[in-house]
Design a protein around this motif. Sequence first.
Motif, mmCIF file in Angstrom:
data_model
loop_
_atom_site.group_PDB
_atom_site.id
_atom_site.type_symbol
_atom_site.label_atom_id
_atom_site.label_comp_id
_atom_site.label_asym_id
_atom_site.label_seq_id
_atom_site.Cartn_x
_atom_site.Cartn_y
_atom_site.Cartn_z
ATOM 1 N N ALA A 1 -56.056 -55.562 -13.748
ATOM 2 C CA ALA A 1 -57.318 -56.316 -13.760
ATOM 3 C C ALA A 1 -57.088 -57.708 -14.345
ATOM 4 O O ALA A 1 -57.566 -58.717 -13.804
ATOM 5 C CB ALA A 1 -58.365 -55.561 -14.565
ATOM 6 N N MET A 2 -56.313 -57.788 -15.441
ATOM 7 C CA MET A 2 -56.019 -59.099 -16.044
ATOM 8 C C MET A 2 -55.169 -59.942 -15.084
ATOM 9 O O MET A 2 -55.405 -61.147 -14.918
ATOM 10 C CB MET A 2 -55.297 -58.911 -17.377
ATOM 11 C CG MET A 2 -55.080 -60.203 -18.146
ATOM 12 S SD MET A 2 -56.633 -60.985 -18.682
ATOM 13 C CE MET A 2 -56.968 -60.087 -20.188
ATOM 14 N N LEU A 3 -54.201 -59.303 -14.453
ATOM 15 C CA LEU A 3 -53.352 -60.005 -13.476
ATOM 16 C C LEU A 3 -54.215 -60.649 -12.381
ATOM 17 O O LEU A 3 -54.025 -61.812 -12.005
ATOM 18 C CB LEU A 3 -52.381 -58.994 -12.856
ATOM 19 C CG LEU A 3 -51.257 -59.535 -11.980
ATOM 20 C CD1 LEU A 3 -50.145 -60.101 -12.863
ATOM 21 C CD2 LEU A 3 -50.682 -58.433 -11.091
ATOM 22 N N MET A 4 -55.209 -59.887 -11.909
ATOM 23 C CA MET A 4 -56.087 -60.368 -10.841
ATOM 24 C C MET A 4 -57.010 -61.480 -11.331
ATOM 25 O O MET A 4 -57.269 -62.441 -10.613
ATOM 26 C CB MET A 4 -56.954 -59.214 -10.317
ATOM 27 C CG MET A 4 -56.176 -58.176 -9.587
ATOM 28 S SD MET A 4 -55.263 -58.896 -8.214
ATOM 29 C CE MET A 4 -54.869 -57.423 -7.364
ATOM 30 N N CYS A 5 -57.521 -61.327 -12.562
ATOM 31 C CA CYS A 5 -58.392 -62.376 -13.124
ATOM 32 C C CYS A 5 -57.617 -63.681 -13.250
ATOM 33 O O CYS A 5 -58.150 -64.769 -12.984
ATOM 34 C CB CYS A 5 -58.938 -61.945 -14.487
ATOM 35 S SG CYS A 5 -60.166 -60.637 -14.378
#
Length: 450
Positions: A292-296
Amino acid sequence: MPRLTLSLLFTLLLLAQLAAQQSDVVSQLPYARSIIDTLASPSMHGRGYVNKGDKIAANWISNEFKKFGLLSFNKSGSYEQPFSFPVNTFPGKVEMTFIWKDGRRETSDPGEHFIVRSSSPSVKGNFKVVRFDSSVVKTEAGIKAFLAQNLKKVFVLVDTTGVREKAKRDLLVNFVRFPRNVKGILIPVQLNVMHEHEGDNCTKLNPWDFSQTQSLVPVIEIESAWKTVSEIDIIVGAKFIRNYTSQNVIGYIRGSQQPDSFLVFTAHYDHLGQMGQRVYFPGANDNASGVAMLMCLAKHYSNPANRPKCSVVFIAFGAEEVGLIGSAWFCRNPLFPLNSIKFLINMDIIGTGDEGITVVNATLFDEDFKLMQKLNAQRSYLPLIKPRGKAAISDHFYFTERDVPCFYIYTMGGIRAYHDTCDRRETLPLTEFDDLFLLLVDFASVLDAA
Ligand SMILES: [Zn+2]
């Protein structure tokens, strides 16, 4: 087009600046939640190797990368980097019925009252349970009599409770490690009840993992309260796959000034998959949170207003849980030179944070660590940033071994679910997710300008 007056230009600049600040204060949580909900849902099958959960997840991540217009290192345009490895899986039925002397029967799915150790082979049938415990090892004669039995068609329940003498404990422990001439092994373990949320009492046994081999004898951990059983009906459908092909997912944004210099963000997307047809491991914290952080971050940097000077790479690694296999493969087969990486940040288990974060490799890259602490203090993001040395516990490891400057970040505090069916999206708090996002963007922007 009318000529802009100086004051109008100034106002426009001010507005643009405000807009940029606004986009930074906008919470990442709605998008992060939607990613975690998707990755941890039953349709992803625990992102393992039963029902091709890993491929469904990789495909979904590729589609998100595409939406953001990330570039591919492959001529084909695909973001995927394939690799193969052996792995033991449980695609069949996995069920057990416990039967007591008085005829009482209790049927259970794995994860609830029992867990099949990851190296176990298939087994099916009704078997008598014979105990190997403190009452047996009390005397040498007892041990001798036990070992003289024919145990080929029974499950031996090995229980070390109350066995204090080291030699006798070793005898029991080694019987589990090197089981011979038995149908299977049962081990009683303590059940933990988790109280992460009001009214949510998820129960967990020991953490699960993967095995790259299949053993000859099934080993099953059972809830210790059920160790009084006299028989079991068991079915375990295991399948050893000699060459499973999984994949990393890799995309990047080309830098505006130093495109051959790379900032790299990584997070593994795989998890433990399924134990049988009915039970899957959601892996919300480990590591849908990191993805999720990677995508954000991918979303943030793909906005032209945030275009970095260096190129920024986003890697979702596969097969981390099997033994850092995807990242090891990438380090042996990099898609760009490893020595052109300015810095790499690996994120694995970042869904809490009430006690701050730990930075692995902090002691190796002291200056970078101090920079991170300084930025954090200036903006009061996280309650604590704790330094830790080198540790071979996630995908940063092989990069460290190849002298790539890197950190591995995980959050501390909050839930205790780990490698069990309790690691669910419903109870993942994402306490410091927004603050960590801002800290990472601040940290990367200093490195980008350097
Ligand atoms: Zn993990």
